[in-house]
Write a protein that holds these residues in place. Structure first.
Motif, short mmCIF file in Angstrom:
data_model
loop_
_atom_site.label_atom_id
_atom_site.label_comp_id
_atom_site.label_asym_id
_atom_site.label_seq_id
_atom_site.Cartn_x
_atom_site.Cartn_y
_atom_site.Cartn_z
N VAL A 53 0.87 -1.18 0.00
CA VAL A 53 0.00 0.00 0.00
C VAL A 53 0.91 1.22 0.00
O VAL A 53 1.81 1.33 0.83
N HIS A 54 0.65 2.12 -0.93
CA HIS A 54 1.49 3.31 -1.03
C HIS A 54 0.67 4.56 -0.74
O HIS A 54 -0.31 4.85 -1.44
N LEU A 55 1.08 5.33 0.26
CA LEU A 55 0.43 6.57 0.63
C LEU A 55 1.07 7.73 -0.12
O LEU A 55 2.29 7.93 -0.05
N GLY A 56 0.25 8.50 -0.83
CA GLY A 56 0.78 9.62 -1.60
C GLY A 56 1.15 9.20 -3.00
O GLY A 56 2.31 9.31 -3.42
N ILE A 57 0.15 8.72 -3.76
CA ILE A 57 0.42 8.10 -5.06
C ILE A 57 0.50 9.18 -6.13
O ILE A 57 -0.34 9.27 -7.03
N GLY A 58 1.53 10.01 -6.02
CA GLY A 58 1.73 11.08 -6.98
C GLY A 58 2.61 10.66 -8.14
O GLY A 58 2.92 9.47 -8.34
N ALA A 59 3.05 11.65 -8.91
CA ALA A 59 3.82 11.37 -10.12
C ALA A 59 5.15 10.70 -9.79
O ALA A 59 5.60 9.81 -10.52
N PHE A 60 5.78 11.10 -8.68
CA PHE A 60 7.10 10.52 -8.41
C PHE A 60 7.00 9.03 -8.16
O PHE A 60 7.78 8.24 -8.71
N ALA B 278 6.73 2.40 -8.53
CA ALA B 278 5.78 1.58 -9.28
C ALA B 278 6.41 1.02 -10.55
O ALA B 278 6.07 -0.08 -10.99
N ALA B 279 7.35 1.78 -11.14
CA ALA B 279 8.03 1.29 -12.34
C ALA B 279 9.00 0.16 -12.00
O ALA B 279 9.10 -0.83 -12.73
N TYR B 280 9.73 0.30 -10.89
CA TYR B 280 10.61 -0.80 -10.46
C TYR B 280 9.79 -2.06 -10.17
O TYR B 280 10.15 -3.17 -10.59
N VAL B 281 8.71 -1.91 -9.41
CA VAL B 281 7.89 -3.07 -9.05
C VAL B 281 7.31 -3.71 -10.30
O VAL B 281 7.23 -4.95 -10.42
N SER C 74 7.92 -12.36 -12.50
CA SER C 74 8.51 -13.44 -11.71
C SER C 74 7.84 -13.62 -10.36
O SER C 74 7.91 -14.69 -9.76
N ASP C 75 7.21 -12.56 -9.84
CA ASP C 75 6.52 -12.65 -8.56
C ASP C 75 5.29 -11.74 -8.59
O ASP C 75 5.40 -10.54 -8.39
N PRO C 76 4.11 -12.31 -8.86
CA PRO C 76 2.90 -11.49 -9.03
C PRO C 76 2.26 -11.04 -7.71
O PRO C 76 1.17 -10.46 -7.75
N SER C 77 2.91 -11.24 -6.57
CA SER C 77 2.27 -10.95 -5.28
C SER C 77 2.62 -9.57 -4.75
O SER C 77 2.36 -9.29 -3.57
N TRP C 78 3.17 -8.69 -5.63
CA TRP C 78 3.62 -7.40 -5.14
C TRP C 78 2.95 -6.23 -5.84
O TRP C 78 3.54 -5.15 -5.99
N GLY C 79 1.71 -6.41 -6.27
CA GLY C 79 0.98 -5.27 -6.82
C GLY C 79 0.79 -4.17 -5.78
O GLY C 79 0.96 -4.39 -4.57
N ILE C 80 0.44 -2.98 -6.25
CA ILE C 80 0.38 -1.80 -5.38
C ILE C 80 -1.05 -1.27 -5.31
O ILE C 80 -1.72 -1.11 -6.35
N GLY D 211 1.50 -1.46 -15.19
CA GLY D 211 0.31 -2.12 -14.67
C GLY D 211 0.40 -2.52 -13.21
O GLY D 211 -0.48 -3.21 -12.70
N SER D 212 1.47 -2.08 -12.51
CA SER D 212 1.66 -2.51 -11.11
C SER D 212 0.68 -1.86 -10.16
O SER D 212 0.46 -2.37 -9.06
N LEU D 213 0.08 -0.73 -10.56
CA LEU D 213 -0.88 -0.04 -9.71
C LEU D 213 -2.26 -0.65 -9.93
O LEU D 213 -2.84 -0.52 -11.01
N LEU D 214 -2.80 -1.31 -8.92
CA LEU D 214 -4.05 -2.05 -9.06
C LEU D 214 -5.27 -1.24 -8.67
O LEU D 214 -6.39 -1.52 -9.10
N ASP D 215 -5.08 -0.23 -7.82
CA ASP D 215 -6.21 0.58 -7.35
C ASP D 215 -5.64 1.85 -6.74
O ASP D 215 -4.47 1.88 -6.32
N VAL D 216 -6.45 2.89 -6.71
CA VAL D 216 -6.11 4.12 -6.00
C VAL D 216 -7.31 4.49 -5.14
O VAL D 216 -8.43 4.63 -5.66
#
Length: 493
Positions: free
Chosen positions: A31-38, A44-47, A53-59, A96-101
């Protein structure tokens, strides 16, 4: 600008959208607090690069103040475009790593429910310096901050990042769920330690038992993050649409350079981000100090000087010979001597920074960088100044960065145009400037006495006071460009 008049809307169902993994298999782990441009250009790009290889780390992202990001991304299934710009052109990639906001102002219960889900092993945050509700000069929680007072009075419905994290950790503890790791990605000194101190301090105002639990059981690894992410414009949206054939309401524009150094302390697990380029270390402090003082300190100095001189973009300001030479020598003559020697070749890093600043495709506005200066100066410039003063060394160049901020917060540039000063202390700073009138010495005295910024030591330092007053006299009389040129002639001691 109408999206429908340009192209189909970006969505998971569109045939043009191809990801290197099956997005339907991705489950949230962060869970990421403050989902701004940075965050969207960095973490989110690294994830996104390791989900195959590991689909359990969506954001799951959360906006704490406004619903803008959710409103923009929800209709496109929280997909967005990452556009990397350089002098050679622009490349685009769907993330596509961001699943919801979640909009915390309306979905607080949903956000807390996500944070206490056992599958969430990391809660990360980029809420900017002011989102920590702390005193930047001391790094301590400000217990009189209006939002903190709200959260203390209403602990079940917090509005701040410290309040949300403390509440979620309390609920996890009550339910017997292991605590998540708290991962700060903001430009704060020792950001993990600072975040731990703030959240533990907040919890202590509610419950000694909770504070002890957080202090003993919750990990707060420090990080060093680095990527320039300018605000997205309508022209950027059009460029991205032309490149992809799809309309993206909120793409993210960035540069080729990216860096993430993280202390490897994740008791509840972490994604294997090494293949994506993340560097895990035992101690991030040397890297963080290098970045804060060399990149951020010079960036802020350039922003204030460049804006005063009439430059809208960083690339324009650094291309001015006076400012380019000044920033080069600020790093070389003053900043580099305050840094440890175990962070690599500082001259190579300096040259890479100058090249990044000159990137004409990255239209990073000086006004944007100049925001929230009262929160940024302690980390970006005042640490260098304190170290130099302790050695009886020159602070001419670092002092000019601070003086340029003082000139900037008066609210008028050197061409007589009004400045829209965005700062948590803007009204207080403006009142000081108005009381000083046209007397630079009074302006220095008034602003130095803002303890939130300068602490208790710097207002008593005569060398700093003299340097700032001399620079302000020159900034008002000769302008930013000539002042920078003259400062660059000063000997380095």
């Amino acid at each position: 600008m109408s999206d429908s008049s340009l192209a189909p809307r970006l969505s998971a169902a569109h045939h043009r959208v191809r990801l290197p993994y099956d997005r339907s298999r991705i489950t949230p782990g962060i869970v990421h607090l403050g989902i701004g441009a940075f965050c969207r250009a960095h973490m989110a790009a690294y994830v996104d690069g390791v989900l195959a290889s590991d689909p359990s780390w969506g954001i799951i992202g959360a906006s704490l103040k406004r619903p803008d990001t959710r409103n923009a991304l929800a209709p496109q299934d929280f997909l967005y475009t990452l556009a990397v710009r350089s002098g050679a052109g622009t490349t685009t990639r769907f993330i596509g790593s961001l699943l919801d906001v979640l909009d915390a102002t309306r979905q607080r219960d949903e956000l807390l429910a996500a944070m206490i889900d056992p599958h969430i092993r990391i809660v990360s945050l980029t809420v900017t310096e002011k989102g920590y509700c702390h005193d930047p000069a001391t790094g301590q929680l400000d217990p009189e901050h209006p939002d903190i007072l709200h959260d203390l009075a209403h602990p079940d419905s917090p509005v701040t990042a410290p309040g949300l994290i403390a509440r979620a950790l309390q609920l996890r503890r009550t339910a017997g769920i292991c605590p998540f790791t708290v991962l700060s990605c903001d430009n704060l000194p020792a950001n993990g330690e600072t975040t731990a101190r703030i959240i533990t301090g907040y919890a202590a105002l509610q419950s000694g038992a909770l504070a002890n639990h957080i202090a003993s059981e919750v990990a707060f690894p420090s990080t060093m993050v680095d990527r320039i992410v300018p605000a997205t414009t309508d022209d950027d949206r059009k460029l991205v649409c032309e490149a992809s054939g799809l309309w993206d309401s909120w793409p993210v524009m960035t540069e080729p350079f990216t860096q993430w150094v993280v202390e490897d302390h994740f008791p509840n697990g972490r994604p294997a981000l090494e293949p994506a380029g993340v560097e895990f270390v035992n101690d991030v402090r040397p890297f963080e100090l290098m970045k804060l003082r060399m990149l951020n300190g010079s960036h802020s100095s350039l922003a204030y000087l460049g804006y005063l001189a009439g430059y809208e973009f960083v690339s324009e300001a650094i291309s001015d010979p006076a400012f380019g030479a000044f920033i080069h020598d600020l790093m070389t003559e003053e900043v580099m001597s305050t840094l440890p020697g175990d962070v690599g070749k500082l001259a190579v890093y300096r040259d890479a920074l100058l090249e990044r600043f000159r990137n004409p495709a990255l239209r990073h506005r000086t006004w944007q960088i100049a925001m929230d200066g009262s929160q940024k100066l302690p980390q970006r410039l005042l640490g260098t100044i304190r170290d130099r003063l302790a050695r009886n060394a020159s602070i001419t160049r670092a002092g000019l960065g601070v003086a340029a901020w003082m000139r900037y917060v008066t609210g008028t540039d050197e061409h007589g145009r009004k400045i829209d000063v965005r700062d948590p202390l803007a009204l207080r700073l403006r009142a000081i400037a108005e009381a000083a009138g046209d007397e630079p010495a009074k302006l220095v005295d008034g602003l130095l006495n803002v303890r939130d910024v300068f602490g208790d030591d710097l207002p008593r330092n005569d060398q700093l006071r003299t340097v700032l007053t001399d620079h302000l006299l020159s900034l008002f009389g000769l302008g930013a460009r000539e002042t920078a040129r003259r400062a660059n002639l000063a000997p380095a001691l």
